[in-house]
Write a protein that holds these residues in place. Structure first.
Motif, PDB file in Angstrom:
ATOM      1  N   HIS A   1       0.827  -1.201   0.000  1.00  0.00           N
ATOM      2  CA  HIS A   1       0.000   0.000   0.000  1.00  0.00           C
ATOM      3  C   HIS A   1       0.865   1.256   0.000  1.00  0.00           C
ATOM      4  CE1 HIS A   1      -2.838  -3.026   1.638  1.00  0.00           C
ATOM      5  NE2 HIS A   1      -3.767  -2.274   1.085  1.00  0.00           N
ATOM      6  N   SER A   2       1.983   1.198   0.726  1.00  0.00           N
ATOM      7  CA  SER A   2       2.809   2.382   0.901  1.00  0.00           C
ATOM      8  C   SER A   2       3.459   2.833  -0.396  1.00  0.00           C
ATOM      9  CB  SER A   2       3.898   2.114   1.944  1.00  0.00           C
ATOM     10  OG  SER A   2       4.717   1.024   1.558  1.00  0.00           O
ATOM     11  N   ASN A   3       3.571   1.942  -1.373  1.00  0.00           N
ATOM     12  CA  ASN A   3       4.207   2.288  -2.640  1.00  0.00           C
ATOM     13  C   ASN A   3       3.207   2.588  -3.753  1.00  0.00           C
ATOM     14  OD1 ASN A   3       6.853   2.195  -1.813  1.00  0.00           O
ATOM     15  ND2 ASN A   3       7.054   0.010  -2.168  1.00  0.00           N
ATOM     16  N   TYR A   4       1.937   2.705  -3.392  1.00  0.00           N
ATOM     17  CA  TYR A   4       0.950   3.049  -4.413  1.00  0.00           C
ATOM     18  C   TYR A   4       0.443   4.457  -4.132  1.00  0.00           C
ATOM     19  CZ  TYR A   4      -2.907   2.892  -7.650  1.00  0.00           C
ATOM     20  OH  TYR A   4      -3.739   3.186  -8.696  1.00  0.00           O
TER      21      TYR A   4
ATOM     22  N   ASP B   1       2.822   5.384  -6.557  1.00  0.00           N
ATOM     23  CA  ASP B   1       4.178   5.344  -7.106  1.00  0.00           C
ATOM     24  C   ASP B   1       4.218   5.847  -8.554  1.00  0.00           C
ATOM     25  OD1 ASP B   1       6.905   4.878  -7.304  1.00  0.00           O
ATOM     26  OD2 ASP B   1       6.665   2.790  -7.899  1.00  0.00           O
TER      27      ASP B   1
ATOM     28  N   LYS C   1       7.449   9.154   5.994  1.00  0.00           N
ATOM     29  CA  LYS C   1       6.645   9.288   4.788  1.00  0.00           C
ATOM     30  C   LYS C   1       6.132   7.938   4.322  1.00  0.00           C
ATOM     31  CE  LYS C   1       6.871  10.992   0.008  1.00  0.00           C
ATOM     32  NZ  LYS C   1       7.744  11.634  -1.012  1.00  0.00           N
ATOM     33  N   SER C   2       7.020   6.927   4.293  1.00  0.00           N
ATOM     34  CA  SER C   2       6.639   5.605   3.806  1.00  0.00           C
ATOM     35  C   SER C   2       5.699   4.891   4.772  1.00  0.00           C
ATOM     36  CB  SER C   2       7.897   4.765   3.572  1.00  0.00           C
ATOM     37  OG  SER C   2       7.562   3.450   3.178  1.00  0.00           O
TER      38      SER C   2
ATOM     39  N   LYS D   1       2.170   7.427   3.801  1.00  0.00           N
ATOM     40  CA  LYS D   1       1.742   6.601   2.671  1.00  0.00           C
ATOM     41  C   LYS D   1       1.131   5.269   3.091  1.00  0.00           C
ATOM     42  CE  LYS D   1       3.990   6.913  -1.182  1.00  0.00           C
ATOM     43  NZ  LYS D   1       5.020   6.801  -2.243  1.00  0.00           N
TER      44      LYS D   1
END
Length: 254
Positions: A123-126, A128, A213-214, A218
């Motif tokens: 989830h944290s990288n979307y 992206d 942030k990650s 996010k």
């Protein structure tokens, strides 16, 4: 010519390439810009009817130095840049062809991307966002890792809610691969950011902010242990990068 060229930069990309090429069938052409692969990459590309051009690998550690050459090798007006471990959905293909027929079509388009880490969709990288669709003419790509193309004209963004239009990054990053990429990519970051004069505080606040942030902003906390580990490595990347930049400056000052 009006139409869309899919352009893929490769170096020893046989692991996922066949699946990637199957996902981009239906475009006007597929161009493989290969950096002198020693595995079956070129053979796979030829077997799928791709046009192959070669860029000397030299001491390149990422695809960015070859990006502009790859873009200029395309035959059609529009370029969709895809990595050799990304899938294009049929919905995205149809969306792009409909878009270029509109009167107010932008010259560039940011695409959302879905990523996996340690076997989990993060989830944290979307979303992206990556700038991967653009007009060929006038577009250049800086030769440094983690950069995006410079597009002449208006650039729009696909809404994150359109998950059906997202690129799917199928490379399932592991801790081992993340550590290896950290060392390689931060070497290139040093060249890109050589003029920066980071103070000692940057060794603390940059890693902490990237972790925050990650993991918090996010939503990495929703990904459990994998999300926490991923956020830690986001911070580690910043620590290593700043350390290398400091080291380079100190060596030159001695």
């Amino acid at each position: 010519m009006e139409g869309i060229s899919v352009v893929i930069n490769t170096y020893n990309a046989e692991k996922h390439l066949a699946r990637v090429l199957d996902s981009v069938s239906g475009f006007d052409e597929v161009v493989i810009c290969d950096m002198e692969s020693t595995d079956a990459t070129v053979e796979i590309a030829h077997s799928r009817g791709c046009r192959v051009v070669t860029f000397p690998k030299g001491d390149c550690v990422s695809a960015e130095p070859a990006r502009t050459f790859a873009i200029q090798s395309a035959a059609f007006k529009w370029v969709l840049m895809v990595d050799a471990d990304e899938l294009v959905t049929p919905a995205l293909r149809d969306y792009l062809y409909a878009l270029i027929k509109t009167a107010d079509c932008p010259q560039g388009l940011w695409l959302p991307r879905r990523n996996f880490f340690m076997g989990r969709l993060m989830h944290s990288n979307y979303p992206d966002y990556v700038l991967r669709f653009f007009v060929r003419d006038g577009t250049t790509w800086p030769p440094y890792v983690h950069t995006f193309p410079e597009v002449k004209g208006r650039v729009d963004k696909i809404p994150a809610r359109r998950t059906d239009l997202a690129l799917v990054h199928i490379a399932n990053d592991t801790v081992r691969s993340i550590v290896a990429k950290t060392n390689l990519y931060t070497d290139n970051e040093v060249e890109k950011k050589a003029a920066r004069r980071y103070g000692i505080g940057a060794l603390l606040w940059r890693p902490l902010f990237r972790f925050f942030k990650s993991y918090v902003l996010k939503g990495g906390f929703r990904d459990g242990r994998e999300g926490f580990i991923c956020a830690c490595y986001e911070g580690l990347y910043q620590f290593v990068m700043v350390s290398k930049i400091m080291e380079r400056r100190l060596r030159r000052e001695v």
